[in-house]
Motif scaffolding. Structure first.
Motif: not given
Length: 324
Positions: A246-247, A250, A254, A263, A266-267
């Motif tokens: 999932r990371e 993402t 990006l 990143l 966002v995380l």
């Protein structure tokens, strides 16, 4: 300086606490040697195990008058395992401790909000001796310093190799350094090659090492890691890999938007936590990452339905890492 004066510099209690076993041993040994210079500690010391000792027995030992010595030593190992009533007995004792006894409490962990911790801390800043473990990133430097105490030097690569082979236990690392000191010949620093030749791998691989290899699609390293993680369940590894996918999805999004630098924000994690994520994400297409997540869901259902969990997880992981 007289023995009596030396006794005055000692506190009636010390808490030697932390997960670094070698530090705990070293501190306890130094305390004992210090007291040995003040009298015959062989006849004036008692040792207890917190898992089995009673508070009454420890307090009685503390209140015993020393014989042919200015001071007694009472040591309680695994003090964090004392039952509440027994710990409370020590708390009561520390309100008015014997002036001729040093009570050494040794513990792996003891919360600062416990009555026993607070009772010890009241006797001064030096009453609590922190033996917290060294960060893994700092271990190689520490290992090189430890090597010098055994009469030899080693390269940074050798120190890192030793940590990889043995793990983070400073006691185990020190034991291996003693063996290397006996086997090493000459004055040259011990090399990484020597370490790998002399030291068998006993450390279990950390799960994150597998997940990193999985993220890099490094099949060889991932399989190697998997064979050295006996205590980690495939269910836990699947959950960790799913989170990582999932990371990466993402990160991939990006990258496609031209904002990979966002990143960590966002995380909502520190930058160091995702320092390799963009590179790993670029090794996948967005479609591959989505397919991997779908496969993870199917694999989890199969594992919970009675299928061989290890086999199912390995099949899924190999499929995800397989170059397209």
């Amino acid at each position: 300086m007289t023995n009596a004066q030396k006794t005055d510099t000692l506190l009636p209690v010390y808490l030697i606490v932390g997960e670094d076993e070698l530090k705990r041993r070293t501190v306890a040994d130094r305390l004992r040697k210090r007291l040995e210079r003040m009298g015959d500690i062989a006849f004036n010391s008692d040792e207890f195990d917190g898992a089995t000792a009673t508070g009454e027995a420890v307090v009685t030992a503390c209140n015993t008058v020393p014989f042919a010595s200015d001071v007694r030593l009472v040591q309680v190992a695994s003090a964090d395992k004392l039952k509440k009533a027994d710990a409370d007995a020590l708390v009561d004792y520390l309100a008015d401790p014997s002036p001729t006894t040093v009570l050494a409490l040794v513990a792996t962990k003891l919360a600062k909000n416990t009555r026993l911790y607070k009772a010890v801390a009241k006797h001064g800043k030096s009453a609590v001796i922190d033996c917290s473990p060294i960060k893994r990133s700092e271990l190689p430097r520490t290992v090189r310093s430890m090597a010098v105490t055994h009469g030899f030097t080693m390269t940074d690569g050798a120190a890192r190799a030793l940590v990889t082979q043995v793990g983070e236990s400073t006691v185990a690392l020190d034991n291996e350094l003693k063996k290397i000191a006996v086997a090493h010949r000459g004055n040259d620093p011990v090399s990484e090659h020597e370490v790998l030749e002399m030291v068998a791998r006993t450390a279990e691989v950390k799960p994150w090492e597998f997940v990193d290899a999985f993220s890099a699609r490094n099949v060889q390293k991932a399989v190697w890691c998997l064979g050295r993680m006996e205590s980690v369940s495939p269910h836990a590894l699947l959950a960790m890999c799913t989170t990582r996918l999932r990371e990466l999805l993402t990160a991939r999004a990006l990258v496609d938007r031209g904002t990979p630098h966002a990143l960590a924000s966002v995380l909502k994690v520190p930058d160091w936590r995702v320092k390799n994520h963009v590179a790993w994400a670029c090794g996948f297409t967005a479609s591959e990452l989505r397919d991997a997540l779908k496969g993870a869901a199917h694999t989890e259902r199969a594992m919970k339905s009675g299928a061989n969990a290890d086999e199912r997880f390995l099949m899924w992981a190999l499929e995800v890492m397989r170059p397209r």
